[in-house]
Design a protein around this motif. Sequence first.
Motif, PDB file in Angstrom:
ATOM      1  N   UNK A 321       0.869  -1.179   0.000  1.00 40.56           N
ATOM      2  CA  UNK A 321       0.000   0.000   0.000  1.00 40.56           C
ATOM      3  C   UNK A 321       0.901   1.222   0.000  1.00 40.56           C
ATOM      4  N   UNK A 322       1.076   1.815  -1.164  1.00 41.85           N
ATOM      5  CA  UNK A 322       2.052   2.894  -1.337  1.00 41.85           C
ATOM      6  C   UNK A 322       1.355   4.174  -1.755  1.00 41.85           C
ATOM      7  N   UNK A 323       1.578   5.244  -1.009  1.00 40.64           N
ATOM      8  CA  UNK A 323       1.162   6.575  -1.468  1.00 40.64           C
ATOM      9  C   UNK A 323       2.337   7.125  -2.256  1.00 40.64           C
ATOM     10  N   UNK A 324       2.304   6.913  -3.554  1.00 45.50           N
ATOM     11  CA  UNK A 324       3.485   7.191  -4.372  1.00 45.50           C
ATOM     12  C   UNK A 324       3.838   8.668  -4.377  1.00 45.50           C
ATOM     13  N   UNK A 325       2.836   9.545  -4.291  1.00 42.90           N
ATOM     14  CA  UNK A 325       3.122  10.986  -4.294  1.00 42.90           C
ATOM     15  C   UNK A 325       3.920  11.363  -3.050  1.00 42.90           C
ATOM     16  N   UNK A 326       3.522  10.810  -1.894  1.00 43.90           N
ATOM     17  CA  UNK A 326       4.233  11.106  -0.651  1.00 43.90           C
ATOM     18  C   UNK A 326       5.588  10.409  -0.581  1.00 43.90           C
ATOM     19  N   UNK A 327       5.715   9.255  -1.235  1.00 46.08           N
ATOM     20  CA  UNK A 327       6.940   8.451  -1.125  1.00 46.08           C
ATOM     21  C   UNK A 327       7.996   8.798  -2.163  1.00 46.08           C
ATOM     22  N   UNK A 328       7.606   9.492  -3.219  1.00 41.58           N
ATOM     23  CA  UNK A 328       8.472   9.644  -4.383  1.00 41.58           C
ATOM     24  C   UNK A 328       9.799  10.321  -4.052  1.00 41.58           C
ATOM     25  N   UNK A 329       9.750  11.483  -3.428  1.00 42.02           N
ATOM     26  CA  UNK A 329      10.982  12.229  -3.153  1.00 42.02           C
ATOM     27  C   UNK A 329      11.886  11.473  -2.184  1.00 42.02           C
ATOM     28  N   UNK A 330      11.276  10.827  -1.197  1.00 37.28           N
ATOM     29  CA  UNK A 330      12.073  10.052  -0.243  1.00 37.28           C
ATOM     30  C   UNK A 330      12.820   8.930  -0.956  1.00 37.28           C
ATOM     31  N   UNK A 331      12.141   8.286  -1.910  1.00 41.31           N
ATOM     32  CA  UNK A 331      12.784   7.203  -2.650  1.00 41.31           C
ATOM     33  C   UNK A 331      13.988   7.733  -3.441  1.00 41.31           C
ATOM     34  N   UNK A 332      13.820   8.848  -4.137  1.00 44.46           N
ATOM     35  CA  UNK A 332      14.923   9.420  -4.922  1.00 44.46           C
ATOM     36  C   UNK A 332      16.062   9.851  -3.997  1.00 44.46           C
ATOM     37  N   UNK A 333      15.737  10.396  -2.850  1.00 45.80           N
ATOM     38  CA  UNK A 333      16.769  10.810  -1.885  1.00 45.80           C
ATOM     39  C   UNK A 333      17.618   9.613  -1.467  1.00 45.80           C
ATOM     40  N   UNK A 334      16.965   8.517  -1.133  1.00 45.91           N
ATOM     41  CA  UNK A 334      17.704   7.333  -0.704  1.00 45.91           C
ATOM     42  C   UNK A 334      18.499   6.709  -1.859  1.00 45.91           C
ATOM     43  N   UNK A 335      17.948   6.752  -3.068  1.00 45.18           N
ATOM     44  CA  UNK A 335      18.636   6.156  -4.218  1.00 45.18           C
ATOM     45  C   UNK A 335      19.919   6.887  -4.580  1.00 45.18           C
ATOM     46  N   UNK A 336      19.985   8.190  -4.268  1.00 46.76           N
ATOM     47  CA  UNK A 336      21.166   8.996  -4.619  1.00 46.76           C
ATOM     48  C   UNK A 336      21.223   9.340  -6.101  1.00 46.76           C
TER      49      UNK A 336
END
Length: 633
Positions: A321-336
Amino acid sequence: MCGIVGIIGLLEVNSSTILTSISHRGPDSQGFFQEGELFLGHTRLSIQDLSENGNQPMFSKDGRFVIVFNGEIYNHLEIRQSLGEFDFKSSGDTETVLYAYIKHGIECLSMFNGIFSFSVFDLHTKELFIARDHFGVKPLYLYQDEHLFLFSSEIKTFLSLPIQKDLDNEALMNYLSYLWSPGEKTPFKLVKKLLPGHYLKFNISEFQQAKPISFYQPNLDGEHLQDTEEELINQLDQLLIQAVDRQMLSDVPVGFFLSGGLDSTLLVAIAKKIYPERKFPCFTIDIDSQNSKMEDFADDLVYATKAADFLEVDLHIVKATIDIVDSFDQMIWHLDEPQADAAPINVLNIAKLAREKGIKVLIGGTGGDDLFSGYRRHQALLLESILRKIPNGIRQLLKHIIGILPIKSALFRRIRKISENMDLSPTARMKGYFKWLSSERIYSLFSKSIQQELNGYDPSLYFDELLLQIPQEKSVLNQMLYWELKTFLVDHNLNYTDKMGMAVGVEIRVPFLDVLLVEFAQKLPPEMKMKGKETKYLLKKVAERYLPKEIIYRPKTGFGAPVRKWITEDMSDMLEQRLSKSNIEKQGIFDYDAVWKLINDNKENKIDASYPIWAILAIDSWINQFSLRKYEI
């Protein structure tokens, strides 16, 4: 597993700020060493020798050498036995690496079977040594200008330092072409990835001249094993047992990914054979079944549950269950990096649950597809013998006809993907299976000034350069698998696997990338990898010794999410806001009209471009977080 950082060129370093930037990688302890303009920092995730004796930076007994190390050396106890003259104070592998380097120098790298990035400094000679493992399981980034030299496990460490932040537009084109950037390039022009199997050694007063040197090159020379099929099955079985057993080395609990697919399930089965009394904690994702059908994913949970029951292991299910709008920036931050895939979110959520349950180490099946042929683009190579016999004019006509097919169907999307490059040369067709859009369309997405700067840059030339490294290998399947190993595996799969696990302090191990296992796989006859249409043929024959056939020969699936639905529905407002005319023109990277033509063509099912659109959003997010520092995670 840990985070490491090195700085040359600054007399004053805010150690707290620097180490905080990678504290998620090592939440158990942190430390640093500084001498003049050299700073070495470390954040520790305690896996072996949980005592303070394993803390870093670690010094040799005589105080001459100091090391910061990230990774695991699975054969370190064997190596330690050959280093008997040293007085060890810890039972961990960091000290083994340190003394192996002291005794053998650069040659120590050929002794290591593991995953690593590390640096050793000689306080007498002022020489710094930096190395990254054979296949790039552990990340390492370099920054170099005339005043400053940096290295770190993650790019975000550099952001508080006085670096030049000029963008590398060729790298941005890479991300739009492939959804990841092959080779050294990152979005910062002066930040490079240290390539797998490479090292640097230099005097810190001469860091401007430091150049990476290769210490390992996979041996694809066209020579293949001549053993019988049964002999090869036995050999592969023993290598897998050895690899899994080695990677169980840990002083903390170990868990497993268990998707229900062949690779992860086989690893759990082998671990159960080695340790039959243990009930390993296993983790899987429950992807929404309706969306999985739209994206052509098989229902993993059914198979994961069957596998867990068969193997008698505990299965923990993570709801996707993913709120992609809320999760998107965090994912890119962690990915580098602005990678364009949703699979990292699944890895992050599994790692979170594992950590909550006290699991610091997870073992996964990454690499199985890349070694033994598990992707649809490998099956597409079966068409080569047919396509080479068809005159180019007819191939062009077929391409036009197939291009009319609707793309709502996953089957038609795959057929169109295969047809897009059928009028090109065989090598160009193979390269085309990695791309998501034509180079012409990608060029059009950039602003006019960047189009001029790119000046005909072709990302696929890197693939040609890689083929020059294996001139004797004539098998097109092995050539493509070499590309997988050198690009997609390291620059996409391994990057997000490491970053998403370490975001919550979980080490992810990958037994398929055991050095001896990889070298065996590369010597296999191509027909033992893909026999007819059957991918991973030999691996499946080994699996028949451990698992029911319904799990071994189940439909192929991806570890994904409903990206097409997200782009066309859930993220519509996000697209409107972030890719507005004012924002695009202010940033100066993209052409507003071209971007929105792509978005609208995709929404009207004229083109399958949801992933490239995701890449545009990823680049925008990355620039705002890493270059402009607009968002804070």
